[in-house]
Design an enzyme around this catalytic site. Structure first.
Site, PDB file in Angstrom:
ATOM      1  N   HIS A  33      26.618 139.319  95.756  1.00  0.00           N
ATOM      2  CA  HIS A  33      26.570 139.783  94.438  1.00  0.00           C
ATOM      3  C   HIS A  33      27.463 140.682  94.133  1.00  0.00           C
ATOM      4  O   HIS A  33      27.854 141.457  95.223  1.00  0.00           O
ATOM      5  CB  HIS A  33      24.963 140.279  94.027  1.00  0.00           C
ATOM      6  CG  HIS A  33      23.974 139.435  93.960  1.00  0.00           C
ATOM      7  ND1 HIS A  33      22.740 139.408  93.465  1.00  0.00           N
ATOM      8  CD2 HIS A  33      23.884 137.963  94.527  1.00  0.00           C
ATOM      9  CE1 HIS A  33      22.150 138.236  93.559  1.00  0.00           C
ATOM     10  NE2 HIS A  33      22.815 137.398  94.364  1.00  0.00           N
ATOM     11  N   GLU A  77      27.255 143.619  92.818  1.00  0.00           N
ATOM     12  CA  GLU A  77      26.786 144.934  93.218  1.00  0.00           C
ATOM     13  C   GLU A  77      27.030 145.289  94.760  1.00  0.00           C
ATOM     14  O   GLU A  77      27.414 146.329  95.382  1.00  0.00           O
ATOM     15  CB  GLU A  77      25.240 145.290  92.853  1.00  0.00           C
ATOM     16  CG  GLU A  77      25.157 145.108  91.326  1.00  0.00           C
ATOM     17  CD  GLU A  77      24.575 143.886  90.898  1.00  0.00           C
ATOM     18  OE1 GLU A  77      23.812 143.972  90.017  1.00  0.00           O
ATOM     19  OE2 GLU A  77      25.103 142.947  91.625  1.00  0.00           O
TER      20      GLU A  77
END
Length: 167
Positions: A54, A56
């Site tokens: 992801h 992040e």
């Protein structure tokens, strides 16, 4: 030091890189206390064949490598979409000072939409959270991506529907 909007625009730039790679357009940047971008990332679970890729997580990994420490104390993460459970946990463990995100994620968001992992009293570290920065732009990127994707699926298969994050 530059504004929160400046850094969120850099996260949106990362989201556009994800989109160009055929990934769900989510982007993130990590900024240190002096205002320097020390990490960046965009969604790439399909391309990397990695469910943890992801935006992040990739931005946190990048920042940790550059700073030589998995603890990112004093840093802020700017991300275009509300973090999921996995990313929320990583943000807390990284000991970020702040999280600033754009669009809410009603299906899997773990800051406001489904739960608030950051508000739990048992964590030994608290992250300050700011919601909704440039949310309209972030939602627009996602909406356009899925509208285009659904059209392609219908054209290729004559039926069916691509799913949005959280499906």
């Amino acid at each position: 030091m530059r504004s929160d909007e400046y850094y969120m625009h850099r996260a949106l730039d990362q989201a556009r890189l994800a989109e160009a790679a055929g990934e769900v357009p989510v982007g993130a940047v990590v900024v240190d206390a002096s205002g320097k971008i020390v990490g960046s990332g965009f969604n790439a679970p399909v391309g990397e064949r990695d469910p943890s890729a992801h935006a992040e997580i990739r931005a946190l990994r990048d920042a940790a490598l550059r700073l030589g420490n998995y603890r990112l104390e004093g840093c802020t993460l700017y991300v275009t979409l509300e973090p999921c459970m996995m990313c929320a946990g990583a943000i807390i463990h990284a000991r970020l000072a702040r999280l600033v995100y754009g669009a809410a994620e009603p299906k899997t968001g773990m800051v406001e939409s489904r739960a608030n992992l950051f508000a739990q009293p048992w964590h030994n570290h608290q992250v300050n959270v700011e919601r909704g920065l440039l949310a309209t732009q972030a939602r627009r990127l996602l909406r356009e991506f899925f509208t285009t994707r659904r059209g392609a699926v219908r054209s290729d298969q004559g039926q069916g529907e691509a799913s949005e994050p959280g499906d």
